[in-house]
Design an enzyme around this catalytic site. Structure first.
Site, mmCIF file in Angstrom:
data_model
loop_
_atom_site.group_PDB
_atom_site.id
_atom_site.type_symbol
_atom_site.label_atom_id
_atom_site.label_comp_id
_atom_site.label_asym_id
_atom_site.label_seq_id
_atom_site.Cartn_x
_atom_site.Cartn_y
_atom_site.Cartn_z
ATOM 1 N N GLU A 175 0.797 -1.223 0.000
ATOM 2 C CA GLU A 175 0.000 0.000 0.000
ATOM 3 C C GLU A 175 0.840 1.288 0.000
ATOM 4 O O GLU A 175 0.805 2.065 0.967
ATOM 5 C CB GLU A 175 -0.961 0.021 1.194
ATOM 6 C CG GLU A 175 -1.924 -1.148 1.229
ATOM 7 C CD GLU A 175 -3.031 -0.989 2.279
ATOM 8 O OE1 GLU A 175 -2.971 -0.044 3.072
ATOM 9 O OE2 GLU A 175 -3.960 -1.810 2.285
ATOM 10 N N GLU A 381 -5.129 -8.672 0.998
ATOM 11 C CA GLU A 381 -5.740 -8.336 2.294
ATOM 12 C C GLU A 381 -7.229 -8.130 2.126
ATOM 13 O O GLU A 381 -7.666 -7.414 1.223
ATOM 14 C CB GLU A 381 -5.182 -7.029 2.882
ATOM 15 C CG GLU A 381 -3.846 -7.145 3.532
ATOM 16 C CD GLU A 381 -3.380 -5.826 4.161
ATOM 17 O OE1 GLU A 381 -4.234 -5.035 4.624
ATOM 18 O OE2 GLU A 381 -2.157 -5.611 4.172
#
Ligand code: FCB
Length: 476
Positions: A175, A381
């Site tokens: 991320e 995720e």
């Protein structure tokens, strides 16, 4: 552990043979042992120790104590029948000051972890950077400075040489949106800077770090690992007049700022235009885009919720609830802060206040297939925080989390039946852990951690997941 058939009925949704069922953690969130074996502070050590930055003053000093309990944690993963484990390597354990001397004790920890996974038949999926930048590098400018990219490439080389014969999948970054915009723009994440131009420089340097790391890992990994990067895509809805423009702007900053260079070898022209008042992007040098644009085997997708945007009228109080980590912040969107607002979304919500929208995952996977037809995908995720209550018998019934997971797996399956090449799914998280700015207040684990005793208890969602991993059939 009982995962008996009596507990869950099959839904009839079957995942293909070879689909990877995994779970994920990150070094600072679980390891603890913050000052052990030569590890020096990362930006998250510094940030969490700065008063007012993290809920309750929580830090990752002890976390889940995974650094000492890794063997029993691996046994737990084996009991759950996980195919793969996504973990991250703490750069400040391996090269404590970011550049220079390697601390072999840090390398050895991950080497043992990888061997332990392989002994148990669990594939190691290793992320090089899940936000714990060595503090020394931040002191020299952090991700806003180009030198950090060189340091990262060297770190990648060290890890490629050490583990590249055994790691199944390398992930360069987790991320980068959070690292750049929350770390350097909005300031809700370490290092907590509020410098929009630095946030955009960080975007570019993180992109470059990804490309340089893929090259370094490829050059040094003795085995035949796969290469990947994990992005948190913003799945956008628009409201009001100009909804399309609001969505375009945020899509450029949040999504295409990374997929453009990484997967197409170019920055989107509209991103450069939207941000022209903040920076001229002169930190991009000749050859950078070719370096960034490296083939990857799988694109990692993190998904939790959607976000709704509208053009701000510039007069009424600006709404700022972007449905993910920047909630409450004001400057996460350089060039668009004064133009776009994030509006409250319809519920239901998780304990993070994030809206539950499984259809957003299906939509995202379909959109990625459309944009990058030949790029295999992996959900790296997905999961949910809820306020778990331990039952009198010590068990942890967590029907909301179980339902969240069941609905998101169903959405992913639906995308696959429409042709999406989805290779696997990692539930966030294996363990309750240090949830960044929220400290230990938010529990994402399919395994409960008692933060007084550090005892682990598999929640009902963990037992449900074990059954899914064992059969490949989605349980009700
Ligand atoms: C993601 C992070 C992960 C965890 C989850 C809830 O943004 O990658 O570490 O905090 O959110």
């Amino acid at each position: 552990m009982s995962t008996g058939n009596a507990d869950f009925r099959d839904s009839g949704l079957v995942f293909p043979e070879g689909f990877t069922f995994g779970s994920a953690t990150a070094s600072y969130q679980v390891e603890g042992a913050a000052a052990e074996d030569g590890r020096l502070p990362s930006i998250w050590d510094t940030f969490s120790k700065t008063p007012g930055k993290v809920w309750n003053g929580d830090t990752g000093d002890v976390a889940c104590d995974h650094y000492h309990r890794w063997e029993s944690d691996l046994d737990l993963m084996a009991e759950l029948g996980l195919d793969a484990y996504r973990f991250s390597i703490a750069w400040p354990r391996v090269i404590p000051t970011g550049t220079g001397a390697v601390d072999q004790r840090g390398v050895d920890f991950y080497s043992r972890l990888v061997d332990g996974l392989l002994e148990r038949g669990i594939r190691p999926v290793a992320t090089l950077y899940h936000w714990d930048l060595p503090q020394t590098l931040e002191d020299a400018g952090g991700w806003a400075a180009r030198e950090t990219v060189d340091a990262f490439a060297t770190y990648a080389e060290v890890m490629g040489r050490a583990l590249g014969n055994r790691v199944h999948t390398w992930t360069t970054l987790n991320e980068p949106w959070c690292s750049a915009y929350l770390g350097y723009g909005q300031g809700g994440h370490a290092p907590g800077r509020h410098e929009p131009a630095a946030a955009l420089a960080a975007v570019h340097h993180l992109n470059l770090a990804h490309g340089r790391a893929v090259q370094a890992l490829r050059a040094t990994s003795a085995g035949d690992p796969e290469y990947s990067v994990t992005l948190n895509f913003h799945v956008l809805r628009g409201e009001g007049e100009g909804a399309g423009e609001a969505m375009r702007r945020i899509d450029a900053l949040a999504n295409r700022a990374f997929t453009g260079p990484m997967l197409r070898g170019e920055y989107p022209a509209d991103l450069l235009e939207d941000t022209a008042s903040v920076t001229d992007w002169s930190f991009i040098r000749d050859g950078d885009l070719a370096d960034i644009h490296q083939p990857i085997d799988v694109l990692g997708v993190n998904y939790y919720s959607t976000a709704t945007v509208r053009m701000w009228d510039g007069v009424s109080p600006k709404q700022q609830n972007d449905g993910h980590k920047a909630a409450g912040g004001g400057t996460a969107w350089p060039g668009s802060n004064e133009v776009v607002e994030f509006v409250q979304q319809p519920g239901p919500y998780t304990a993070m206040g994030w809206n539950i929208a499984p259809e957003g995952l299906e939509e995202l996977l379909l959109s990625l297939r459309e944009q990058f037809p030949d790029q295999p995908l992996m959900v790296t995720e997905n999961g949910a925080a809820f306020d778990d209550v331990v039952a009198a018998d010590g068990s942890v019934p967590d029907p909301d989390r179980l339902d969240y997971l069941r609905r998101h797996f169903t959405a992913a399956h639906r995308a696959m039946t429409q042709g999406v090449d989805l290779r696997g799914y990692f539930v966030w998280s294996l363990l309750d852990n240090f949830e960044w700015g929220y400290g230990y207040a938010k529990r994402f684990g399919i395994v409960r951690v008692d933060f007084d005793t550090l005892e682990r208890t598999v929640k009902d969602s963990g037992r449900w997941y074990a059954r899914l991993a064992a059969t490949g059939i989605l349980p009700e």
